[in-house]
Scaffold this motif. Structure first.
Motif, PDB file in Angstrom:
ATOM      1  N   UNK A 214     -20.423   9.235   9.339  1.00 36.03           N
ATOM      2  CA  UNK A 214     -20.767   7.818   9.481  1.00 36.03           C
ATOM      3  C   UNK A 214     -19.636   6.925   8.982  1.00 36.03           C
ATOM      4  N   UNK A 215     -19.230   7.157   7.729  1.00 35.81           N
ATOM      5  CA  UNK A 215     -18.171   6.312   7.148  1.00 35.81           C
ATOM      6  C   UNK A 215     -16.871   6.500   7.930  1.00 35.81           C
ATOM      7  N   UNK A 216     -16.593   7.760   8.325  1.00 34.56           N
ATOM      8  CA  UNK A 216     -15.360   8.051   9.048  1.00 34.56           C
ATOM      9  C   UNK A 216     -15.294   7.347  10.395  1.00 34.56           C
ATOM     10  N   UNK A 217     -16.446   7.165  11.035  1.00 38.49           N
ATOM     11  CA  UNK A 217     -16.459   6.444  12.309  1.00 38.49           C
ATOM     12  C   UNK A 217     -15.934   5.021  12.117  1.00 38.49           C
ATOM     13  N   UNK A 218     -16.356   4.387  11.029  1.00 44.43           N
ATOM     14  CA  UNK A 218     -15.824   3.046  10.749  1.00 44.43           C
ATOM     15  C   UNK A 218     -14.337   3.100  10.409  1.00 44.43           C
ATOM     16  N   UNK A 219     -13.948   4.136   9.656  1.00 41.43           N
ATOM     17  CA  UNK A 219     -12.531   4.267   9.280  1.00 41.43           C
ATOM     18  C   UNK A 219     -11.667   4.370  10.534  1.00 41.43           C
ATOM     19  N   UNK A 220     -12.065   5.233  11.450  1.00 48.99           N
ATOM     20  CA  UNK A 220     -11.255   5.456  12.651  1.00 48.99           C
ATOM     21  C   UNK A 220     -11.333   4.259  13.597  1.00 48.99           C
ATOM     22  N   UNK A 221     -12.543   3.716  13.784  1.00 48.99           N
ATOM     23  CA  UNK A 221     -12.696   2.585  14.697  1.00 48.99           C
ATOM     24  C   UNK A 221     -11.915   1.369  14.196  1.00 48.99           C
ATOM     25  N   UNK A 222     -11.842   1.210  12.868  1.00 51.74           N
ATOM     26  CA  UNK A 222     -11.109   0.092  12.274  1.00 51.74           C
ATOM     27  C   UNK A 222      -9.636   0.400  12.067  1.00 51.74           C
ATOM     28  N   UNK A 223      -9.199   1.592  12.485  1.00 50.68           N
ATOM     29  CA  UNK A 223      -7.823   2.026  12.239  1.00 50.68           C
ATOM     30  C   UNK A 223      -7.477   1.930  10.744  1.00 50.68           C
ATOM     31  N   UNK A 224      -8.396   2.433   9.908  1.00 47.62           N
ATOM     32  CA  UNK A 224      -8.195   2.358   8.465  1.00 47.62           C
ATOM     33  C   UNK A 224      -7.921   3.732   7.862  1.00 47.62           C
ATOM     34  N   UNK A 225      -7.469   4.684   8.690  1.00 45.84           N
ATOM     35  CA  UNK A 225      -7.208   6.032   8.192  1.00 45.84           C
ATOM     36  C   UNK A 225      -6.182   6.045   7.064  1.00 45.84           C
ATOM     37  N   UNK A 226      -5.156   5.226   7.221  1.00 38.91           N
ATOM     38  CA  UNK A 226      -4.112   5.179   6.206  1.00 38.91           C
ATOM     39  C   UNK A 226      -4.672   4.627   4.888  1.00 38.91           C
ATOM     40  N   UNK A 227      -5.524   3.600   5.008  1.00 41.36           N
ATOM     41  CA  UNK A 227      -6.113   3.040   3.798  1.00 41.36           C
ATOM     42  C   UNK A 227      -7.038   4.059   3.123  1.00 41.36           C
ATOM     43  N   UNK A 228      -7.804   4.801   3.920  1.00 43.68           N
ATOM     44  CA  UNK A 228      -8.674   5.822   3.348  1.00 43.68           C
ATOM     45  C   UNK A 228      -7.838   6.860   2.601  1.00 43.68           C
ATOM     46  N   UNK A 229      -6.699   7.233   3.184  1.00 44.27           N
ATOM     47  CA  UNK A 229      -5.791   8.163   2.510  1.00 44.27           C
ATOM     48  C   UNK A 229      -5.292   7.588   1.194  1.00 44.27           C
ATOM     49  N   UNK A 230      -4.926   6.313   1.220  1.00 41.69           N
ATOM     50  CA  UNK A 230      -4.442   5.644   0.007  1.00 41.69           C
ATOM     51  C   UNK A 230      -5.497   5.618  -1.078  1.00 41.69           C
ATOM     52  N   UNK A 231      -6.717   5.299  -0.702  1.00 41.83           N
ATOM     53  CA  UNK A 231      -7.811   5.245  -1.671  1.00 41.83           C
ATOM     54  C   UNK A 231      -8.042   6.641  -2.277  1.00 41.83           C
ATOM     55  N   UNK A 232      -8.060   7.650  -1.406  1.00 39.75           N
ATOM     56  CA  UNK A 232      -8.320   9.009  -1.883  1.00 39.75           C
ATOM     57  C   UNK A 232      -7.253   9.475  -2.865  1.00 39.75           C
ATOM     58  N   UNK A 233      -5.985   9.198  -2.549  1.00 39.85           N
ATOM     59  CA  UNK A 233      -4.919   9.657  -3.448  1.00 39.85           C
ATOM     60  C   UNK A 233      -4.865   8.840  -4.729  1.00 39.85           C
ATOM     61  N   UNK A 234      -5.108   7.545  -4.617  1.00 42.76           N
ATOM     62  CA  UNK A 234      -5.119   6.711  -5.824  1.00 42.76           C
ATOM     63  C   UNK A 234      -6.195   7.204  -6.787  1.00 42.76           C
TER      64      UNK A 234
END
Lengths: 261, 272
Positions: free
Chosen positions: B26-46
Motif C-alpha cells: 500500500x505505502x509503496x504504491x504511493x511511493x512509486x506513483x509519487x516518484x518518491x523512491x529516492x526519498x524512501x531510500x533516504x528515510x530508510x538509511x537515515x
C-alpha cells in the motif's frame, strides 16, 4: 455571443516575481475582463507559466498584488478550471479517463465524502463535451496527445468553472488535433473566460480576442492583430507565425536596446 | 520443510512477511506513483542514525529510530516541497549523514558491538510478538487512512498543482504521506532491515504499475507480489540456511527482471 459577462476575472498590479535572484516578471500590470479569450505568448523562460501560477495562487509575488474575482487567488482559484502543462505529469500513472475527470469535483469541503451521483454526471458531461466519453475506461497512456489534452480540459470543466486557464494545451498535439482543440475552446468561450499560454501563434488571429505578450515585462493587446511591438516583446523570432503562411523563416531585428539574453 | 512450519519463530517470520507485504504494498504504491523512491531510500538509511543515537544514549532502539527518522523525514519533506528541483541534494545529504552519524555513535559507545548487518538486512526469524503487533497496528491505521482519503491522495499524487487549485490541503497530505513512509520504515527496519524496506516499497509497485488501471488495483497487485516474494524468499532462506532478508530481495529482484523481460517480449510480439 453571450453578453452576461461582467466585471474582471483577474488583475495584476505592479507585480514582480523572481526565482532566487533571477527576475522573471518585473512590475507588470494586467486586467483580464470577463468573457475574454486571451492568448499569453512570449519566449521560453519569459514568464508565461509564472504568470498563470501567480494568478492561481500557486506562486506568491515578490511584490505587488494579485486578485482573482476580486479576492486573494488562493481563495478563488477553485472557481477557475486549470489545465496544467502536460510534461510534468507521470504518463504511466495507473488512472482511467473517468477517474481523472472526477478529480475536477474535488474540493476542500468534500473531504471524507464519496463522489456523488451528481459528481459522476458532471464528470461524464464534461467528457462528453470534449468528445471523450467513449474513452472513459481507457488508461491515460493509451490516448494520443490531443485526446489527453481534451481529457485534461474535461477535468477542468467538471468543476463547472467560470474561467479556464490553460498552460500550453497544444504542446505535443498534431496540427489537426490543435485546430480541434482550439475550436473547442472557442465554443467554451461563449460561457467562460479563457486564458491560454501558447507557443503557437496560429491561435492568434483565428480564435482569440486579445493577446498578452510576456517577456519579463508585459503588454496586453486588446485585439488579436499582430503588431511589430508584439513580435518585439513576445518573440525574438516569430518562426511559427511566419511558418503558417508560405513565407520563409525570417529573424526580425531587435528593437530598442533592452537586454534580453 | 513441512515440520518447520510448526515452530513458533517460523510462524512469526511468515506472519511478518505477510504483514510487511501488505503494508509495503500500500505505502509503496504511493511511493512509486509519487516518484518518491529516492526519498524512501533516504528515510530508510537515515534511520541508521537513530540506531546509533539509541545505543549512545542508552534509550530503547525504537524510540531513537522513531525520533531521528521522523525528524529527518520531515526535513526532507519540507525542503523538497519548497525546492522540488533540489530535493535530491537534500535527500542525499541526510541519507549519508544518518548513516555516518549512526556509525560514529556506535563507535563511541563503549562495550557495544552493534550488529550493523541485522539493521541492514533485518532478522525476520527473530521477530517478536510485540513487533508483529506494532506492524499489524500500523497496517490497520494505514488501511483506514488511505480508504478515507483515497480520492484526495490520488489527486495529490497525480497532479499536485491541480489539487492545490481545487483547494485541497496538499502540503498536509504530502507530509502525512512522508510521515507514513517514515513510520513504515521504522517499524520494518527492525524486522526486515532498511535495505529490504526499500525493496519491498518499490519493486512490487514498479511491476504492478504497468498493468494496473487504477491505484487500488496497483495496491492489490503489489500486496500480492510482496507476499509471494516474502514467502518464497523465506522458504529459500530456511531450506538453504542463508540470510532471510537477502533471499527475499533476490526473489523480488528476479520477479522484477522477469516482468521486464515479459513486457519486452510482449512488445516485440505486438510490433512483429
Amino acid at each position: 455571443m453571450s453578453v452576461r459577462f461582467q466585471g474582471e476575472v483577474a488583475r495584476l498590479q505592479h507585480v514582480s516575481y523572481a526565482y532566487n535572484s533571477h527576475t522573471v516578471l518585473e512590475n507588470v500590470d494586467l486586467t483580464i475582463s470577463a468573457g475574454d479569450f486571451a492568448a499569453v505568448i512570449g519566449p521560453n523562460g519569459g514568464g508565461k507559466t509564472t504568470l498563470l501560477k501567480l494568478l492561481l495562487g500557486l506562486l506568491k509575488p515578490r511584490s505587488g498584488t494579485v486578485t482573482l474575482f476580486g479576492q486573494a487567488p488562493a481563495k478563488a482559484a477553485h472557481r477557475v478550471g486549470y489545465v496544467p502543462q502536460d510534461v510534468h505529469i507521470n504518463r504511466f500513472f495507473p488512472l482511467t479517463v473517468l477517474e481523472l475527470a472526477l478529480m475536477g469535483r474535488l474540493g476542500p469541503g468534500r473531504l471524507l465524502r464519496r463522489y456523488s451521483a451528481k459528481d459522476l454526471t458532471a464528470a461524464e458531461a464534461a467528457l462528453d463535451r470534449m468528445e471523450m466519453l467513449a474513452y472513459r475506461k481507457a488508461r491515460l497512456d493509451e490516448l494520443s496527445g490531443g485526446q489527453r489534452q481534451r481529457v485534461f480540459i474535461a477535468r477542468a470543466l467538471a468543476s463547472e468553472p467560470e474561467a479556464l486557464f490553460l498552460d500550453e494545451p497544444a504542446a505535443g498535439v498534431d496540427s489537426v488535433g490543435q485546430k480541434d482543440l482550439y475550436s473547442h475552446l472557442k465554443e467554451l468561450n461563449d460561457r467562460m473566460t479563457i486564458l491560454v499560454v501558447t507557443h503557437d501563434l496560429l491561435v492568434l488571429s483565428t480564435y482569440v480576442k486579445s493577446v498578452v505578450c510576456v517577456n519579463r515585462s508585459l503588454v496586453h493587446h486588446p485585439s488579436p492583430e499582430v503588431t511589430e511591438n508584439m513580435l518585439r516583446l513576445g518573440y525574438q523570432c516569430p518562426v511559427e507565425l511566419l511558418g503558417h503562411g508560405h513565407l520563409p523563416h525570417r529573424v526580425l531585428p531587435l528593437h530598442g536596446g533592452k537586454d534580453r539574453g | 520443510m513441512g515440520e518447520w512450519l510448526h515452530l513458533a519463530f517460523v510462524q512469526n517470520a511468515f506472519a511478518a512477511a505477510v504483514l510487511a507485504g501488505v503494508l509495503c504494498g500500500i505505502v509503496g504504491t504511493y511511493v512509486v506513483a509519487n516518484r518518491m523512491g529516492y526519498m524512501a531510500g533516504g528515510i530508510a538509511h537515515a534511520a541508521y542514525g537513530g540506531v546509533g543515537l539509541a545505543f549512545f544514549m542508552k534509550i530503547p532502539p525504537m524510540v531513537g529510530i522513531l525520533g531521528f527518522t521522523g525528524v529527518a523525514a520531515m526535513v526532507m519533506g519540507v525542503l523538497s516541497l519548497r525546492e522540488r528541483h533540489r530535493a535530491d541534494t537534500v535527500i542525499s545529504v541526510l541519507w549519508a549523514f544518518g548513516m555516518a552519524l549512526g556509525v560514529l555513535l556506535v563507535d563511541l559507545t563503549p562495550g557495544y558491538g552493534a550488529d550493523l548487518m541485522s539493521y541492514l538486512f533485518g532478522s525476520i526469524l527473530t521477530v517478536s510478538r510485540a513487533s508483529l503487533a506494532a506492524m499489524a497496528a500500523l497496517t490497520a491505521s494505514v488501511l483506514i487512512f488511505t480508504a478515507l482519503f483515497h480520492k484526495e491522495l490520488l489527486a495529490v499524487s497525480y497532479d499536485e498543482h491541480f489539487a492545490r487549485v481545487r483547494g485541497l490541503p496538499v502540503t498536509t497530505f504530502y507530509l502525512t504521506l512522508i510521515a507514513i513512509i517514515a513510520l513504515t520504515v521504522v517499524v520494518l527496519v527492525q524486522v526486515v532491515g532498511l535495505i529490504l524496506v526499500i525493496a519491498f516499497l518499490t519493486i512490487a509497485p514498479y511491476i504492478a504499475e504497468k498493468s494496473s488501471r487504477s491505484l487500488q488495483s496497483m495496491m492489490f497487485r503489489s500486496v500480492f507480489y510482496n507476499i509471494v516474494f516474502g514467502a518464497v524468499g523465506l522458504g529459500f532462506s530456511l531450506a538453504l540456511n542463508v540470510t532471510s532478508g537477502a533471499a527475499i530481495i533476490c526473489v523480488a529482484a528476479a520477479g522484477y527482471f522477469a516482468s521486464v523481460a515479459m513486457s519486452a517480449v510482449r512488445q516485440r510480439m505486438q510490433n512483429g
